[in-house]
Design an enzyme around this catalytic site. Structure first.
Site, short mmCIF file in Angstrom:
data_model
loop_
_atom_site.label_atom_id
_atom_site.label_comp_id
_atom_site.label_asym_id
_atom_site.label_seq_id
_atom_site.Cartn_x
_atom_site.Cartn_y
_atom_site.Cartn_z
N GLN A 136 0.85 -1.19 0.00
CA GLN A 136 0.00 0.00 0.00
C GLN A 136 0.89 1.24 0.00
O GLN A 136 1.86 1.32 0.76
CB GLN A 136 -0.88 0.00 1.25
N ASN A 214 0.52 -12.26 6.50
CA ASN A 214 1.03 -11.18 5.65
C ASN A 214 0.57 -9.82 6.16
O ASN A 214 -0.61 -9.60 6.39
CB ASN A 214 0.59 -11.36 4.20
N HIS A 246 2.62 -16.87 -0.91
CA HIS A 246 2.51 -15.91 0.19
C HIS A 246 2.75 -16.58 1.55
O HIS A 246 3.22 -15.94 2.49
CB HIS A 246 1.14 -15.24 0.21
N ASP A 269 -6.56 -12.27 -3.13
CA ASP A 269 -5.80 -11.01 -3.06
C ASP A 269 -5.18 -10.72 -4.42
O ASP A 269 -4.06 -10.20 -4.52
CB ASP A 269 -4.73 -11.06 -1.97
N ALA A 306 3.24 -7.80 -3.79
CA ALA A 306 2.19 -6.86 -4.18
C ALA A 306 0.98 -7.60 -4.76
O ALA A 306 0.56 -7.38 -5.89
CB ALA A 306 2.74 -5.86 -5.21
#
Length: 383
Positions: A136, A214, A246, A269, A306
């Site tokens: 982010q 995460n 992840h 995600d 990302a």
């Protein structure tokens, strides 16, 4: 219409049955061959449609783009991976961009579209912890604000159904309580919260945790952090990204062992590169992103993950075949559990009379053979 198979997922087991579909609902479930079926799936597995409640984009589109045709294309194509309902998910960016994104979702729902049902919006950010912001943009991270969220909810025509925030930055848990009062599900994520802060957040209305492992404080035997809270708070729902990238496969297994069959939620995600070639040229929150040959996205030139390019049917395969998660637990994680978490389990998440006719037909290799969204066939695999 009547569809049937010798393996229909009913009450946590496979049974030979047929589903009677009328006006987008399942109206009856009968024994196999009770009536002549319009669609006989043989021994293919008939499952409830998948729900993806945390997904930023796919097929070159991102929720923050605020572009109607991209959102419509996404809804039309996502049934190819067995998804029959989803929450387009925002990420921290400038207020003008977020406002436009929310207005776009509202406009598409108002004007009509075909495909997987858009259930509302997952508002991830901007109320996050700067140290655990992940991909982010730091410049867009801001302090939790009731007044600001009210404005965003107005732009969304009330469609913000789910929010991720860092509870340690929600002063007196004011925004958390406001969301609970107004029917917005609250999850903690991108957070440095301690175990004790997490407990207070739950006491004030938090009911979930965003992409466990995460973007959160890790586990230590003297400082359990958010990961420890995810394990200890047994009735707290937890999202988890099931691409095997992840999270280590052993970590996936540990998570579902702790959460059981009723509180783990598989998410993709995914970002705009899903369904597109690997390499560069992608963006997320205005940042350049590169996707490797395994489908893992990173901020260009860094090791910061990302988002993913995960297809939900592939996530199911990873859980069952590689992480060795029990079949019923894995199925619940992408059907009944997200429906319960969002308060939609009276019409979504299982195959039962009176429920929406959201149906996924899986091959033995976890490929999606057919998908029905509210009774309409939206995907048919070329054989």
């Amino acid at each position: 219409m009547i569809i049937q198979s010798r393996r229909v997922w009913i009450a946590g087991q496979f049974m030979a049955a047929q589903l009677v579909l009328t006006d987008g609902r399942i109206t009856k479930i009968l024994p196999y061959n009770t009536h002549v079926a319009d669609e006989d799936c043989g021994s293919l597995r008939i499952l409830p449609g998948f729900l993806d409640i945390h997904t930023h984009g796919a097929y070159g589109f991102d929720t923050n783009d605020g572009e109607p045709e991209g959102l419509k294309r996404w809804a039309a194509k996502i049934p190819e991976e067995g998804v029959t309902a989803f929450l387009p998910t925002t990420m921290a960016q400038a207020p003008m961009i977020l406002t436009a994104a929310l207005k776009n979702v509202a406009a598409v729902l108002r004007d009509g579209y075909e495909g997987a049902e858009i259930l509302g919006v997952h508002f991830e950010g901007p109320y996050l912890d700067p140290d655990y912001k992940g991909a982010q943009p730091s410049v867009s991270v801001s302090k939790a604000s009731r007044a600001e969220l009210k404005g965003y909810q107005e732009a969304a025509s009330g469609l913000i159904r789910y929010i991720t925030l860092a509870p340690e930055h929600d002063e007196d848990f004011s925004l958390t309580r406001y969301c609970q009062e107004t029917g917005v599900v609250v999850s903690m994520g991108h957070s440095s919260a301690s175990y004790e802060q997490a407990a207070m957040a739950v006491a004030n209305g938090v009911s979930g945790m965003t992409h466990v492992y995460n973007g959160m404080s890790g586990y230590h035997h003297r400082k359990p952090g958010l990961v420890g809270a995810a394990f200890r708070f047994r009735d707290l729902y937890g999202e988890i990204i099931c691409d095997g990238l992840h999270c280590h496969l052993a970590a996936l297994n540990n998570f579902f062992y702790e959460k059981g069959r009723n509180h783990g939620i598989m998410i993709s995600d995914s970002m705009r590169a899903k369904g597109c070639p690997s390499g560069g040229g992608y963006t997320l929150g205005g940042q350049s992103v590169e996707v490797d040959e395994k489908g893992l996205a990173r901020i260009a030139g860094t090791d910061t993950i990302a988002g993913s390019t995960l297809r939900m049917n592939e996530g199911l395969r990873v859980l069952i075949e590689e992480a060795l998660v029990p079949f019923d637990t894995a199925i619940n994680s992408c059907t009944l559990n997200p429906a319960r978490f969002l308060g939609l389990d009276k019409r979504k998440g299982k195959l039962a009379a009176g429920f929406d006719a959201d149906i996924t037909v899986l091959g033995e290799d976890y490929s999606v053979v057919r998908t029905y969204c509210r009774g309409k066939r939206m995907w048919n695999q070329a054989l």
